[in-house]
Design a protein around this motif. Structure first.
Motif, short mmCIF file in Angstrom:
data_model
loop_
_atom_site.label_atom_id
_atom_site.label_comp_id
_atom_site.label_asym_id
_atom_site.label_seq_id
_atom_site.Cartn_x
_atom_site.Cartn_y
_atom_site.Cartn_z
N GLY A 195 13.73 11.04 -12.74
CA GLY A 195 15.13 10.00 -12.16
C GLY A 195 15.55 10.58 -10.95
N ASP A 196 15.81 11.55 -10.35
CA ASP A 196 16.47 11.99 -9.66
C ASP A 196 15.44 12.21 -7.54
OD1 ASP A 196 18.32 13.11 -11.34
OD2 ASP A 196 17.32 14.70 -11.88
N GLY A 197 14.60 11.53 -8.13
CA GLY A 197 14.21 11.33 -7.04
C GLY A 197 13.57 10.27 -7.10
N LEU A 198 12.58 9.64 -5.77
CA LEU A 198 11.99 8.95 -5.55
C LEU A 198 10.23 7.96 -6.73
CD1 LEU A 198 11.86 8.80 -1.65
CD2 LEU A 198 13.34 7.77 -3.05
N PRO A 199 11.78 6.56 -6.74
CA PRO A 199 9.89 5.56 -7.27
C PRO A 199 8.89 5.69 -6.30
CG PRO A 199 11.48 4.10 -6.85
CD PRO A 199 12.39 6.11 -6.38
N LEU A 200 8.10 5.48 -6.36
CA LEU A 200 6.76 4.55 -5.67
C LEU A 200 7.41 2.59 -4.66
CD1 LEU A 200 3.86 4.20 -4.34
CD2 LEU A 200 3.24 3.18 -6.31
N THR A 201 7.29 2.43 -3.63
CA THR A 201 7.35 1.54 -2.89
C THR A 201 6.39 0.50 -2.94
OG1 THR A 201 9.63 2.12 -1.86
CG2 THR A 201 8.57 0.33 -0.97
N PRO A 202 5.96 -0.54 -3.39
CA PRO A 202 4.90 -0.97 -3.42
C PRO A 202 4.95 -1.85 -2.14
CG PRO A 202 5.87 -1.58 -5.48
CD PRO A 202 7.16 -1.39 -4.79
N VAL A 203 3.58 -1.78 -1.16
CA VAL A 203 3.20 -2.03 -0.07
C VAL A 203 2.23 -3.23 -0.06
CG1 VAL A 203 2.54 -1.91 1.98
CG2 VAL A 203 3.79 -0.49 0.98
N PRO A 204 2.38 -4.61 0.08
CA PRO A 204 1.03 -5.25 -0.33
C PRO A 204 0.12 -5.60 0.40
CG PRO A 204 3.43 -5.76 0.27
CD PRO A 204 3.75 -4.89 -0.06
N GLU A 205 0.27 -4.37 1.84
CA GLU A 205 -0.31 -4.60 2.70
C GLU A 205 -1.72 -3.22 2.15
OE1 GLU A 205 2.78 -6.70 4.66
OE2 GLU A 205 2.62 -4.63 3.52
N PHE A 206 -1.43 -2.68 1.91
CA PHE A 206 -2.23 -1.41 0.83
C PHE A 206 -3.05 -2.03 0.10
CE2 PHE A 206 0.84 2.18 1.83
CZ PHE A 206 0.44 1.87 3.69
N CYS A 207 -4.08 -2.90 0.39
CA CYS A 207 -5.30 -2.91 -0.57
C CYS A 207 -6.22 -2.71 -1.36
CB CYS A 207 -5.90 -4.99 -0.07
SG CYS A 207 -4.04 -5.63 1.37
N THR A 208 -7.39 -2.83 -2.59
CA THR A 208 -8.22 -2.54 -2.90
C THR A 208 -9.51 -3.25 -1.89
OG1 THR A 208 -7.77 -3.13 -4.31
CG2 THR A 208 -7.90 -0.91 -4.03
N ASP A 209 -9.09 -4.71 -2.59
CA ASP A 209 -9.77 -5.96 -2.38
C ASP A 209 -9.17 -6.87 -1.18
OD1 ASP A 209 -11.44 -5.59 -4.30
OD2 ASP A 209 -9.97 -6.70 -5.77
N ARG A 210 -9.77 -7.08 -0.14
CA ARG A 210 -9.51 -7.29 0.79
C ARG A 210 -8.89 -9.04 0.89
NH1 ARG A 210 -8.26 -6.74 5.95
NH2 ARG A 210 -8.43 -7.29 7.94
N VAL A 211 -7.98 -9.45 0.55
CA VAL A 211 -8.49 -10.41 0.26
C VAL A 211 -7.63 -12.10 1.40
CG1 VAL A 211 -8.08 -10.04 -2.19
CG2 VAL A 211 -5.62 -10.14 -1.05
N GLY A 212 -7.40 -10.55 1.69
CA GLY A 212 -6.35 -12.03 2.78
C GLY A 212 -6.36 -11.22 4.62
N SER A 213 -5.59 -11.64 5.71
CA SER A 213 -5.75 -10.95 7.03
C SER A 213 -4.62 -9.67 6.69
CB SER A 213 -6.11 -11.85 7.61
OG SER A 213 -4.41 -12.69 7.86
N SER A 214 -3.41 -9.57 6.12
CA SER A 214 -2.18 -8.83 6.33
C SER A 214 -2.76 -7.21 5.65
CB SER A 214 -1.20 -9.48 5.58
OG SER A 214 -1.45 -9.39 3.74
N CYS A 215 -3.94 -7.53 4.97
CA CYS A 215 -4.27 -6.10 4.22
C CYS A 215 -4.76 -4.78 5.47
CB CYS A 215 -5.65 -6.09 3.66
SG CYS A 215 -5.95 -6.76 1.79
N ALA A 216 -4.07 -4.17 5.72
CA ALA A 216 -4.35 -3.38 6.63
C ALA A 216 -5.13 -1.80 5.91
CB ALA A 216 -2.89 -2.24 6.48
N THR A 217 -5.66 -2.25 4.94
CA THR A 217 -6.60 -1.39 3.55
C THR A 217 -7.40 -1.28 2.92
OG1 THR A 217 -4.77 -0.46 1.73
CG2 THR A 217 -5.25 1.05 3.56
N SER A 218 -8.61 -1.94 2.49
CA SER A 218 -9.39 -2.25 1.35
C SER A 218 -10.16 -1.68 1.47
CB SER A 218 -10.26 -3.60 1.94
OG SER A 218 -11.10 -3.53 3.22
N PHE A 219 -11.20 -1.14 -0.05
CA PHE A 219 -12.04 -0.67 -0.67
C PHE A 219 -12.87 -0.32 -0.91
CE2 PHE A 219 -12.97 2.17 -3.67
CZ PHE A 219 -13.40 3.95 -3.44
N GLN A 220 -13.84 -0.25 0.00
CA GLN A 220 -15.73 -0.12 -0.92
C GLN A 220 -16.33 -0.04 -2.24
OE1 GLN A 220 -17.38 -1.57 1.90
NE2 GLN A 220 -18.73 -2.21 0.76
#
Length: 464
Positions: A195-220
């Protein structure tokens, strides 16, 4: 259009991740990204024009395992001081990904520009436990959903100020945990720091399934394709069991995956001709089973099966897909010393070693077994932890553990659904509070989809 890169093949390397350094002159700042060597080499040709048009420097490529000789480089944290010293002056981000991550480079850089690089950031696609799980030591048991950790397949990023802060902490205090079990969860815990450090900040553009043009990443999401699948006759499967489990666990093995195996034997403390089992003359132990495992290795190498190149050792409550394992093994050469499975670590911050956790299955090439037994490295007791002793022995021989995330030490319910959704798993382990037959036919049974994935993958490879 954005420059898109992806890995195309599953190379025979221990650590397939590497990283690319490039600068964005428009913003007068730099960015560093972790990519695989296949990604980088492919991008050099296809993306050169895109880099020139946007004033990018051509990437520099380094293999992760070449950045440090220490055993625990794959756990990332030991490498942060190196990143801090070498790249904090001209870079703003370190971006990590898996070998099968697909990256839209320009979109990735545009996504990172939303975050002030002078501040501390821990970015990623957020996963959370749906129930408390043994692989995370039942952390946050009152509400497992509150703690977020990154899906490594989607990529994750650290800002350089955070890298520098973590480096100072690493220099002032040693890593506390003896075991590295689930890297993504443990990295997030370390950065969160109670709790003294940082939590993860979710980034919607980091993807596994490429469901939209906004994804910067996806996964094979597919099994690796490196040639024809290994013949089932080239794999010998050894099942560790004991008399008390003959009646409940062995029938499940036979009802599920045993029919896929070309060669299979059940090794027990009691010879039962109705199964049949082989009594190795090693008394059963409540834990460890090192004596039994080494007896299996010696039997495989010295007394029979002299033409079979691969040995797989599983527990009697392991659920495994032999057909998928055959595809995976097409990427490895049994003439080389290969020790393959789900990698854990012990004491990696203090000169420890990596090992393949036994429940998900341990895969050995014949050459790896030959070198192991020639070394005289053996169990210190019959009930020593076999997987850890093997890791220690292979580490001493300079034979690295080859990691595959498709092997699983636990049950499907112990992993986030989003995490499993982009996998083609090879194994799971344990029958606790589940219907193992249902789990097998849901997650591991051969299906038309597996063959379709391979055809799709083959077509992509031929096209390129």
């Amino acid at each position: 259009s954005d420059a898109s890169v992806s890995t195309l093949t599953h190379r025979r390397v221990v650590q397939k991740a590497c990283w690319i350094i490039f600068r964005i002159w428009i913003a007068h700042c730099g960015a560093a990204a972790l990519l695989s060597v296949e990604v980088a080499l492919f991008s050099l040709g296809s993306c050169r024009d895109q880099f020139k048009k946007r004033d990018f420097e051509l990437p520099t490529v380094l293999l992760l395992h070449q950045l440090a000789q220490q055993e625990g480089a794959w756990t990332i944290l030991p490498l942060l001081p190196h990143f801090s010293v070498m790249y904090s002056r001209n870079s703003s981000w370190i971006f990590f990904c898996e070998e099968e991550t697909r990256i839209q480079i320009v979109q990735l850089l545009e996504t990172l520009r939303r975050y002030d690089p002078s501040k501390e950031w821990f970015l990623g696609k957020a996963l959370h436990d749906e129930e408390s799980t043994i692989i995370h030591h039942y952390a946050f048991s009152e509400n497992p959903t509150v703690f977020k950790y990154p899906d490594l397949a989607a990529g994750w990023a650290l800002s350089i100020p955070l890298v520098n802060k973590l480096t100072k902490r690493l220099k002032s205090e040693s890593l506390k945990s003896d075991f590295t079990i689930d890297l993504k969860h443990e990295i997030a815990l370390y950065i969160w720091d109670g709790g003294d450090g940082l939590p993860l900040t979710p980034v919607p553009e980091f993807c596994t399934d490429r469901v939209g043009s906004s994804c910067a990443t996806s996964f094979q999401s597919s099994l690796p394709l490196c040639g024809n699948p290994v013949k089932k006759e080239d794999i010998f499967v050894a099942v560790k069991t004991c008399k008390k489990f003959h009646g409940d666990r062995i029938p499940i093995v036979k009802q599920t995956w045993a029919g896929q195996a070309g060669h299979l034997e059940y090794y027990s403390d009691y010879a039962d001709s109705s199964i049949p089992t082989v009594d190795l003359g090693i008394p059963n132990t409540d834990r460890g089973h090192c004596g039994k495992t080494f007896a299996i290795l010696e039997r495989f190498l010295n007394h029979s099966h002299d033409k079979i190149p691969w040995l797989v050792i599983v527990d009697d409550d392991t659920l495994i897909s032999i057909s998928r394992l055959r595809h995976l093994l097409s990427c490895y050469d049994a003439r080389e010393p290969v020790f393959l499975g789900e990698r854990y670590g012990y004491g990696l911050g203090t000169g420890g070693y990596s090992y393949v956790t036994g429940g998900g299955g341990m895969v050995f090439s014949r050459e790896a077994i030959r070198r192991l037994l020639a070394s005289k490295c053996r169990c210190y007791s019959n009930d020593a932890p076999d997987d850890m002793v093997l890791g220690m022995c292979f580490s001493g021989l300079g034979i690295p553990v080859t990691h595959s995330p498709l092997f699983h030490q636990a049950r499907p319910v112990d992993y986030p659904k989003d995490y499993l959704s982009h996998q083609v798993p090879v194994s799971f382990h344990k029958h606790w509070n589940i219907d193992p037959v249902k789990v097998y036919f849901t997650w591991l049974a051969p299906a038309e989809e597996d063959r379709a994935r391979q055809q799709s993958r083959r077509g992509l490879k031929e096209e390129l």
